[in-house]
Write a protein that holds these residues in place. Structure first.
Motif, PDB file in Angstrom:
ATOM      1  N   SER A 160       0.844  -1.200   0.000  1.00 47.47           N
ATOM      2  CA  SER A 160       0.000   0.000   0.000  1.00 47.47           C
ATOM      3  C   SER A 160       0.879   1.249   0.000  1.00 47.47           C
ATOM      4  O   SER A 160       2.054   1.198   0.362  1.00 47.47           O
ATOM      5  N   SER A 163      -2.487   7.803   0.487  1.00 43.84           N
ATOM      6  CA  SER A 163      -3.451   8.423  -0.418  1.00 43.84           C
ATOM      7  C   SER A 163      -2.997   9.849  -0.728  1.00 43.84           C
ATOM      8  O   SER A 163      -2.079  10.380  -0.107  1.00 43.84           O
ATOM      9  N   LYS A 168      -4.796   8.033   4.716  1.00 42.26           N
ATOM     10  CA  LYS A 168      -4.927   6.577   4.791  1.00 42.26           C
ATOM     11  C   LYS A 168      -3.966   5.944   3.798  1.00 42.26           C
ATOM     12  O   LYS A 168      -3.293   6.641   3.033  1.00 42.26           O
ATOM     13  N   ASP A 170      -3.674   3.370   0.584  1.00 38.77           N
ATOM     14  CA  ASP A 170      -4.431   2.726  -0.491  1.00 38.77           C
ATOM     15  C   ASP A 170      -3.683   1.490  -0.969  1.00 38.77           C
ATOM     16  O   ASP A 170      -2.465   1.530  -1.210  1.00 38.77           O
TER      17      ASP A 170
END
Length: 204
Positions: A160, A163, A168, A170
């Motif tokens: 990940s 963002s 957060k 992604d």
């Protein structure tokens, strides 16, 4: 006071003028010594009433009074504090806060902030952070993220990336991967594949 040509001293907490035939109790907010002709007002920051035993007592910290007060019914506003026997309230500085009638200011915990004279500490929005006793929140550096009320920013785990708002992580899509701390998801090379959220590519 006088009685049949004889004068007597009024007891403490009472007073009389020179022609009086009796001593009158001091009103709330005033006191007197023995033989007083008048009762004296308590100074600002103190009070007197029937329960104070003819004494001007200091107001508790967080409250205050004007001259001649019977109670300390004035309380410091949120964002300010008062000292024992005080006649005014003092402002809390940035990074701290106080409730009504406070005796001192409290430090804003990590993940929150405040300006001068604050009654509450505001949480940092996602993508920002603050250590304890901060006036402002600071944006996370590129490659890190944070959730609301964070005292620090974090690295996204493998598979990940942060963002665009850095609020957060992604997950990488199929055919791409990211190692912990990577800024973008990278494409697998020919002959390799990756499922969604992969931290590396595998041979076909």
């Amino acid at each position: 006071l006088s009685n049949a040509g004889t004068c007597f001293f009024c007891s403490p907490g009472k007073s009389s003028n020179y022609t009086a035939v009796k001593c009158d109790a001091c009103e709330d907010g005033t006191v007197s010594g023995s033989g007083a002709s008048v009762c004296d007002k308590c100074e600002a920051g103190k009070y007197a009433n029937i329960e104070s035993n003819n004494l001007c007592k200091p107001c508790k910290a967080g409250s205050y009074s004007s001259e001649g007060a019977s109670t300390c019914n004035l309380r410091c506003e949120p964002g300010t504090f008062g000292e024992l026997g005080g006649i005014e309230c003092f402002p809390c500085h940035a990074g701290k806060y106080s409730n009504e009638g406070a005796q001192g200011c409290q430090v804003c915990r990590g993940g929150s902030h405040s300006g001068d004279e604050a009654g509450v500490c505001e949480l940092c929005t996602a993508g920002k952070y603050a250590v304890a006793e901060s006036e402002n929140c600071t944006s996370c550096v590129i490659g890190l993220y944070s959730r609301e009320g964070s005292s620090s920013c974090s690295v996204c785990g493998g598979g990940s990336v942060p963002s665009s708002l850095q609020d957060k992580c992604d997950a990488c899509g199929e055919g791409t991967f990211a190692r912990a701390g990577d800024l973008i998801c990278q494409q697998c090379t020919g002959g390799n594949y990756a499922k969604s959220g992969a931290s590396g590519c595998s041979d076909c």
